[in-house]
Design a protein around this motif. Structure first.
Motif, PDB file in Angstrom:
ATOM      1  N   UNK A 278       0.764  -1.262   0.021  1.00  0.00           N
ATOM      2  CA  UNK A 278      -0.018   0.118  -0.112  1.00  0.00           C
ATOM      3  C   UNK A 278       0.771   1.194   0.255  1.00  0.00           C
ATOM      4  N   UNK A 279       1.781   1.314   0.970  1.00  0.00           N
ATOM      5  CA  UNK A 279       2.669   2.569   1.050  1.00  0.00           C
ATOM      6  C   UNK A 279       3.543   2.656  -0.432  1.00  0.00           C
ATOM      7  N   UNK A 280       4.046   1.557  -0.743  1.00  0.00           N
ATOM      8  CA  UNK A 280       4.782   1.646  -2.094  1.00  0.00           C
ATOM      9  C   UNK A 280       3.931   2.193  -3.225  1.00  0.00           C
ATOM     10  N   UNK A 281       2.782   1.604  -3.282  1.00  0.00           N
ATOM     11  CA  UNK A 281       1.845   2.141  -4.490  1.00  0.00           C
ATOM     12  C   UNK A 281       1.568   3.639  -4.235  1.00  0.00           C
TER      13      UNK A 281
ATOM     14  N   UNK B 259      17.562   2.849  -0.234  1.00  0.00           N
ATOM     15  CA  UNK B 259      16.946   1.877   0.103  1.00  0.00           C
ATOM     16  C   UNK B 259      16.376   1.881   1.418  1.00  0.00           C
ATOM     17  N   UNK B 260      15.317   1.120   1.571  1.00  0.00           N
ATOM     18  CA  UNK B 260      14.534   0.562   2.808  1.00  0.00           C
ATOM     19  C   UNK B 260      14.535  -0.807   2.764  1.00  0.00           C
ATOM     20  N   UNK B 261      15.050  -1.266   3.916  1.00  0.00           N
ATOM     21  CA  UNK B 261      14.718  -2.681   4.119  1.00  0.00           C
ATOM     22  C   UNK B 261      14.116  -3.069   5.236  1.00  0.00           C
ATOM     23  N   UNK B 262      13.044  -3.925   4.967  1.00  0.00           N
ATOM     24  CA  UNK B 262      11.960  -4.397   5.995  1.00  0.00           C
ATOM     25  C   UNK B 262      12.629  -5.790   6.509  1.00  0.00           C
TER      26      UNK B 262
ATOM     27  N   UNK C 121      10.332   7.190   6.429  1.00  0.00           N
ATOM     28  CA  UNK C 121      11.682   6.649   6.158  1.00  0.00           C
ATOM     29  C   UNK C 121      11.488   7.069   4.469  1.00  0.00           C
ATOM     30  N   UNK C 122      10.387   6.698   3.803  1.00  0.00           N
ATOM     31  CA  UNK C 122      10.511   7.108   2.472  1.00  0.00           C
ATOM     32  C   UNK C 122      10.431   8.569   2.390  1.00  0.00           C
ATOM     33  N   UNK C 123       9.732   9.509   3.146  1.00  0.00           N
ATOM     34  CA  UNK C 123       9.582  10.719   3.000  1.00  0.00           C
ATOM     35  C   UNK C 123      11.163  11.279   3.351  1.00  0.00           C
ATOM     36  N   UNK C 124      11.890  10.809   4.287  1.00  0.00           N
ATOM     37  CA  UNK C 124      13.162  11.210   4.849  1.00  0.00           C
ATOM     38  C   UNK C 124      14.206  11.176   3.297  1.00  0.00           C
ATOM     39  N   UNK C 125      14.047   9.896   2.565  1.00  0.00           N
ATOM     40  CA  UNK C 125      14.794   9.831   1.542  1.00  0.00           C
ATOM     41  C   UNK C 125      14.430  10.687   0.468  1.00  0.00           C
ATOM     42  N   UNK C 126      13.213  10.978   0.399  1.00  0.00           N
ATOM     43  CA  UNK C 126      12.763  11.944  -0.604  1.00  0.00           C
ATOM     44  C   UNK C 126      13.345  13.463  -0.454  1.00  0.00           C
TER      45      UNK C 126
END
Length: 159
Positions: free
Chosen positions: A25-28, A74-77, A148-153
């Protein structure tokens, strides 16, 4: 490739990951590519952003595949602490399925605790495993992945 054009990628240590639907969901929503890495065939949604990777059944094959590719952007889960340590050292953002981020500061202590618990279990001092996964864990994870995604952006990574 300059960093500003390097895409954000999510790598999922998928065999025992309880938050795969949340990751999808977050990736989409963010338009981020996801690699779902496992030792066996696993259903994944039909999406150009989601790619299933089935590795050999060898010990740590999925971990090695992820660690070889994870780095800045990259984000690793994963709940696997040795894998988390390898990926943090490579510069990746690493999040456990409960939303707990692994950092340079926390991963050393997590490894030491894991090794201690392993020794205690081997001596019969400790039985049982981690506490059951909860709805709160799922919610904390969603928030941590978004952060994490927003920090990378903000750091210049993206599509």
């Amino acid at each position: 490739m300059s960093e500003s054009f390097q895409p954000i990628t999510i790598y999922v240590d998928a065999d025992a990951c309880p938050v795969k639907p949340e990751i999808y969901r977050v990736a989409e929503r963010h338009g981020v590519k996801v690699f779902v890495v496992s030792n066996a065939f696993m259903q994944v949604p039909q999406s150009p952003l989601i790619e299933r990777v089935v590795v050999s059944a060898g010990f740590d094959a999925a971990d090695d595949w992820i660690a070889e590719r994870a780095g800045r952007g990259a984000v690793v889960v994963t709940a696997d602490i040795p894998l988390a340590s390898r990926c943090v050292k490579a510069g990746a953002e690493v999040i456990g399925p409960t939303g707990k981020p692994f950092t340079e500061a926390s991963v050393g202590m997590a490894l030491a605790t894991r090794n201690l618990m392993e020794d205690l279990r081997a001596m019969g001092e400790v039985s049982g495993g981690p506490k059951p996964f909860s709805a709160k864990d799922r919610s904390v994870f969603l928030s941590a992945l978004d952060v994490a995604i927003n920090r990378l952006k903000r750091a210049g990574f993206g599509n």
